[in-house]
Design a protein around this motif. Sequence first.
Motif, mmCIF file in Angstrom:
data_model
loop_
_atom_site.group_PDB
_atom_site.id
_atom_site.type_symbol
_atom_site.label_atom_id
_atom_site.label_comp_id
_atom_site.label_asym_id
_atom_site.label_seq_id
_atom_site.Cartn_x
_atom_site.Cartn_y
_atom_site.Cartn_z
ATOM 1 N N ALA A 69 0.880 -1.221 -0.062
ATOM 2 C CA ALA A 69 -0.043 0.134 -0.009
ATOM 3 C C ALA A 69 0.920 1.301 0.078
ATOM 4 C CB ALA A 69 -0.782 -0.046 1.245
ATOM 5 N N LEU A 70 2.008 1.170 0.936
ATOM 6 C CA LEU A 70 2.925 2.356 0.909
ATOM 7 C C LEU A 70 3.328 2.649 -0.581
ATOM 8 C CD1 LEU A 70 4.590 1.461 4.305
ATOM 9 C CD2 LEU A 70 3.086 3.762 3.797
ATOM 10 N N LEU A 71 4.021 1.548 -1.011
ATOM 11 C CA LEU A 71 4.560 1.708 -2.409
ATOM 12 C C LEU A 71 3.712 2.128 -3.661
ATOM 13 C CD1 LEU A 71 6.904 -1.568 -2.265
ATOM 14 C CD2 LEU A 71 7.523 0.759 -2.042
ATOM 15 N N ALA A 72 2.564 1.575 -3.607
ATOM 16 C CA ALA A 72 1.340 2.040 -4.486
ATOM 17 C C ALA A 72 1.165 3.381 -4.089
ATOM 18 C CB ALA A 72 0.281 1.022 -4.279
ATOM 19 N N LEU A 73 1.236 3.980 -3.106
ATOM 20 C CA LEU A 73 0.927 5.473 -2.957
ATOM 21 C C LEU A 73 2.039 6.313 -3.063
ATOM 22 C CD1 LEU A 73 -1.546 4.744 0.169
ATOM 23 C CD2 LEU A 73 -2.246 5.866 -1.871
ATOM 24 N N GLY A 74 3.204 5.598 -3.657
ATOM 25 C CA GLY A 74 4.234 6.526 -3.981
ATOM 26 C C GLY A 74 5.147 7.079 -2.557
ATOM 27 N N ILE A 75 4.819 6.414 -1.505
ATOM 28 C CA ILE A 75 5.351 6.894 -0.377
ATOM 29 C C ILE A 75 6.896 6.118 0.019
ATOM 30 C CG2 ILE A 75 5.169 6.877 2.300
ATOM 31 C CD1 ILE A 75 2.201 7.081 1.883
ATOM 32 N N GLY A 76 7.879 6.953 0.117
ATOM 33 C CA GLY A 76 9.249 6.302 0.166
ATOM 34 C C GLY A 76 10.091 7.088 0.795
ATOM 35 N N PRO A 77 11.412 7.069 0.366
ATOM 36 C CA PRO A 77 12.669 7.961 0.884
ATOM 37 C C PRO A 77 12.279 9.353 1.281
ATOM 38 C CG PRO A 77 13.377 6.448 -0.479
ATOM 39 C CD PRO A 77 12.208 6.322 -0.633
ATOM 40 N N GLY A 78 12.611 9.918 2.454
ATOM 41 C CA GLY A 78 12.115 11.303 2.753
ATOM 42 C C GLY A 78 10.769 11.494 3.202
ATOM 43 N N ASP A 79 9.928 10.483 3.206
ATOM 44 C CA ASP A 79 8.622 10.608 3.548
ATOM 45 C C ASP A 79 8.547 10.075 5.189
ATOM 46 O OD1 ASP A 79 7.743 11.812 1.247
ATOM 47 O OD2 ASP A 79 7.262 9.572 0.445
ATOM 48 N N GLU A 80 7.445 10.685 5.662
ATOM 49 C CA GLU A 80 7.055 10.248 7.117
ATOM 50 C C GLU A 80 5.767 9.899 7.095
ATOM 51 O OE1 GLU A 80 9.787 13.727 9.626
ATOM 52 O OE2 GLU A 80 7.576 13.868 9.446
ATOM 53 N N VAL A 81 5.430 8.657 8.060
ATOM 54 C CA VAL A 81 4.067 8.010 8.195
ATOM 55 C C VAL A 81 3.868 7.926 9.825
ATOM 56 C CG1 VAL A 81 2.870 5.972 7.742
ATOM 57 C CG2 VAL A 81 4.441 6.651 6.305
ATOM 58 N N ILE A 82 2.950 8.727 10.011
ATOM 59 C CA ILE A 82 2.383 8.836 11.697
ATOM 60 C C ILE A 82 1.778 7.426 11.956
ATOM 61 C CG2 ILE A 82 1.109 9.758 13.301
ATOM 62 C CD1 ILE A 82 1.466 12.543 11.608
ATOM 63 N N THR A 83 2.295 6.798 13.096
ATOM 64 C CA THR A 83 1.774 5.505 13.517
ATOM 65 C C THR A 83 1.662 5.310 14.994
ATOM 66 O OG1 THR A 83 1.542 3.344 13.031
ATOM 67 C CG2 THR A 83 3.841 4.163 13.190
ATOM 68 N N THR A 84 1.348 4.084 15.574
ATOM 69 C CA THR A 84 1.350 4.148 16.944
ATOM 70 C C THR A 84 2.546 3.302 17.438
ATOM 71 O OG1 THR A 84 0.059 3.017 18.588
ATOM 72 C CG2 THR A 84 -0.319 2.197 16.665
ATOM 73 N N PRO A 85 3.131 3.414 18.567
ATOM 74 C CA PRO A 85 4.014 2.317 19.073
ATOM 75 C C PRO A 85 3.538 1.341 19.894
ATOM 76 C CG PRO A 85 3.964 4.278 20.566
ATOM 77 C CD PRO A 85 3.112 4.422 19.628
#
Length: 384
Positions: A69-85
């Motif tokens: 899903a991340l790759l298909a949305l073009g998310i990669g180097p230099g990007d941040e994704v907010i999530t939970t620990p």
Amino acid sequence: MADSVIPTVVPFHRHDLGEEELAAIAEVFRGPILTTGATVERFESRFAELLGRRHVLATTSCTGSLHMALLALGIGPGDEVITTPMTFVATASAIIEAGASPVFVDVEPDTGNLDAAAVEAAVTERTRAIMPVHLYGLMCDMKALRRIADSHGLALIEDAAHCVEGMRDGIRPAEYSAAACFSFYATKNLTCGEGGALATDDTALYERMKLIRLHGIDRSLLSRHNSIQGGWDMVSMGWKYNMSNIEAAILLPQIDRLAANLDRREQLSKRYRTLLETVPGVRLPASRPDSRHAHHLLTVWLEHADRDEVLARLRARGIGCVVNYRPVHLTEYFRRDLGYREGMFPVAEWIGRRTLSLPFYPGMPEEDVERVVTALSEILRELS
């Protein structure tokens, strides 16, 4: 001298797979294709219908689905994704595998789910997506997260590994997000030992993920097998995330049992809660109004006792229990290589020190619930 083996009195989990699944596997064995074929397509169609979504892709794992899903949305180097620990490490490692950086924010103190207010405060110019995790089977506040995502132009990708049956405010997984990712791991409500899926209503995104799922190849084995034109081409970069007909065969009969199994888990959860409410020092994670909890795990938070000592004593009595979860940012890799330290996310850390998942599965006898709670109560008294 070898460690002594403690007999299991109450297992943590027991699957309910049987003759239906064996017959479904036998049908696959009689056919020509063991890898991704018609059985996978039947599962994808049934699972999409169950979720009320346009498209489903069956995969090797929830981790692979998140990565796709991340790759298909073009998310990669230099990007941040907010999530939970407060999740399994796979949520964050999928982000890293895509080349992006996970940005943790703290969680709600009564549910353990991602805190929407903390998400809003963590958005930067590098943020590209939010990845909520529906912990234990309770959906996050997708309406609030959708508002935040829309106001900042962000994608939403759901880690719904615990939440096949979940609903909140009338919303199902993948309804308010670009995609929702599921796990069919050995202890999940729907299982084939190892496996996953990805659901989306976005047809263009689905087509991109379909390529990513199998090496970027433009034609599946099934389409080549059924056609006089057997050729194919690699048209984009891709990975090896496709489910086989064998796993799909195991999953298909279970779809018809999901509703009944959820009813049974609800009954067991109510019995647990009734008994646990009288045990001092035990706190139960909250639910939310207008929610249908998927009841994947039966988790308690121990307010005062040493959780690891309680876990060891329960296991010594033959009662299976596990920890869901120690916070991701305090694992060795994240401390050593990414510079995280204790004190950064105090709510998640409080839960991580106290959380304990008790035996819980649809075929569990109610007398075993009482046996577990009695043992837990006695151990807490011993330690007080």
